[in-house]
Design an enzyme around this catalytic site. Structure first.
Site, PDB file in Angstrom:
ATOM      1  N   CYS A 130       0.839  -1.193   0.000  1.00 52.02           N
ATOM      2  CA  CYS A 130       0.000   0.000   0.000  1.00 52.02           C
ATOM      3  C   CYS A 130       0.880   1.252   0.000  1.00 52.02           C
ATOM      4  CB  CYS A 130      -0.900  -0.031   1.229  1.00 52.02           C
ATOM      5  SG  CYS A 130      -1.991   1.371   1.305  1.00 52.02           S
TER       6      CYS A 130
ATOM      7  N   CYS B 158      -4.356  -2.172   5.821  1.00 54.93           N
ATOM      8  CA  CYS B 158      -4.138  -0.770   5.508  1.00 54.93           C
ATOM      9  C   CYS B 158      -5.415  -0.192   4.896  1.00 54.93           C
ATOM     10  CB  CYS B 158      -2.984  -0.748   4.507  1.00 54.93           C
ATOM     11  SG  CYS B 158      -2.656   0.789   3.742  1.00 54.93           S
TER      12      CYS B 158
END
EC number: 2.8.1.13
Length: 395
Positions: free
Chosen positions: A100, A200
């Site tokens: 991410c 995330c």
């Protein structure tokens, strides 16, 4: 006046990062990333991103900075979620947080920020950035955060020089208690907010539920391998070259059902990962069972009893050339060379003494002490002192 776009996540760390940048005289803009909108897989009924974006907005209002939301869920789906599914299907365990950062926060998000005329992008990560000169050129360093309990440099182990050049980490010199104190003094709504857990930006996701959307359940058997199985006592080191030794120490044991006994059933080997204890639902063993290997082709899980089972430990790991990443390209080693480093194979793991061995076919990381649950698909990161200089995907 330099312009900085702060990724406001609705948490205390990014809130304080924005405030500190303002204090340092930057023109600050708050941007909230919406990366997910499928509420069918989050654990709780509360909608985490709505609450988070609202908190981010309140912080921006309190600081008097412009604020907007960007919807990156399409890119997140393509770059993170689809990748996760394909890795799990291959029997590997990906790290969405590292990806991410590399693919979303410091790539897609950064490009949006730069298009808004930003000079830098800032995040609430506990790490620091250094700058040195090598052959007359600026080289950026990724340094661990001052708070040893919270150091998050590992999550940024895949960043490039180009990304670091445009990044700022305002809270890297602070500890978590200091950050909370500043937030309380400033009466920021996020001062006492708990740290986010789970994937995330997706919020708390039940991983099996999440995976079951794409990966169909498939019944299979769980085998237990005895700690005294002869496969662990075979002498591996006789008359081997260093490279042969590294190959044997980094290669996973190929378990077969004949080596153990059936102790239970499972709903899909691709839902399990090395070192996992929860979710096996096998009782009656003197010590807890841990996953020591999975085979997605035969849909089989192999387990062993206790945290000291020999099947959990390996002394080395391998990274294929395409998955080796040097943040400090100037420190890269050549074929036949070695480098003494400190390394970790997961976030929060204390740094371990290790040696990198570079060969034609990739890099071996050989640890001084055997490591538990080295997991394919996860990232290993290596440091020189407090600087993270490189990383790679464990093969």
């Amino acid at each position: 006046m330099k312009r900085v776009v702060v990724g406001l996540s609705g948490g205390v760390d990014s809130s304080v990062a924005a405030y500190l940048l303002q204090q340092q005289g930057y023109e600050v803009i708050g941007l909230f990333m919406k990366n997910w909108h499928d509420d069918s897989v989050t654990i709780s009924d509360e909608c985490p991103w709505l609450e988070d974006s609202n908190d981010a907005l309140l912080v921006a209002e309190k600081l008097g900075i412009p604020f907007q939301t960007v919807d990156l869920s399409k890119q997140y789906q393509e770059k993170i979620v689809d990748y996760m599914f394909s890795e799990y299907e291959r029997g590997r365990t990906p790290n969405p947080d590292v990806l991410c950062n590399r693919e979303i926060k410091f790539d897609v998000f950064m490009k949006i920020a730069l298009s808004l005329g930003a000079d830098y992008v800032a995040t609430g990560h506990y790490c620091r950035k250094g700058e040195i000169e090598v052959n007359g050129q600026p080289v950026y360093q990724l340094l661990s955060g001052k708070d040893e309990n919270k150091d998050q440099s590992y999550f940024l182990c895949q960043l490039s020089q180009e990304q670091l050049a445009k990044s700022l980490f305002p809270i890297g010199e602070l500890t978590k208690p200091q950050v909370r104190e500043i937030a309380a003094e400033m009466e920021l709504v996020t001062a006492d907010k708990k740290d986010s857990q789970g994937l995330c930006f997706i919020g708390k996701v039940r991983l099996p539920d999440f995976l079951q959307q794409k990966l169909q359940p498939k019944a299979g058997l769980i085998f237990e391998i005895d700690a005294n199985q002869e496969i662990y006592t075979l002498n591996k080191s006789e008359n081997k070259s260093i490279e042969e030794l590294l190959i044997s120490e980094s290669t996973s044991i190929d378990y077969t059902p004949e080596m153990g006994k059936v102790v239970g059933k499972h709903q899909g080997a691709h839902y399990f990962t090395t070192g996992q204890r929860k979710g096996l639902n096998v009782g009656g063993t003197p010590e807890a069972l841990f996953v020591i290997a999975t085979n997605v082709k035969t849909n089989t899980i192999y387990t062993g009893q206790g945290t000291n089972h020999p099947g959990l430990f390996k002394k080395a790991l391998f990274i294929s050339p395409s998955e080796v990443h040097w943040i400090r390209k100037d420190l890269r080693i050549s074929n036949g060379e070695t480098m003494k480093v400190m390394a970790r194979i997961r976030y929060r793991q204390p740094l371990q003494n290790a040696t990198l061995h570079q060969y034609e076919n990739g890099i071996y990381v050989a640890f001084d002490e055997p490591q538990s649950a080295i997991t394919e698909g996860q990232f290993v990161a290596w440091y020189l002192d407090d600087e993270l200089v490189g990383s790679g995907v464990i093969s």
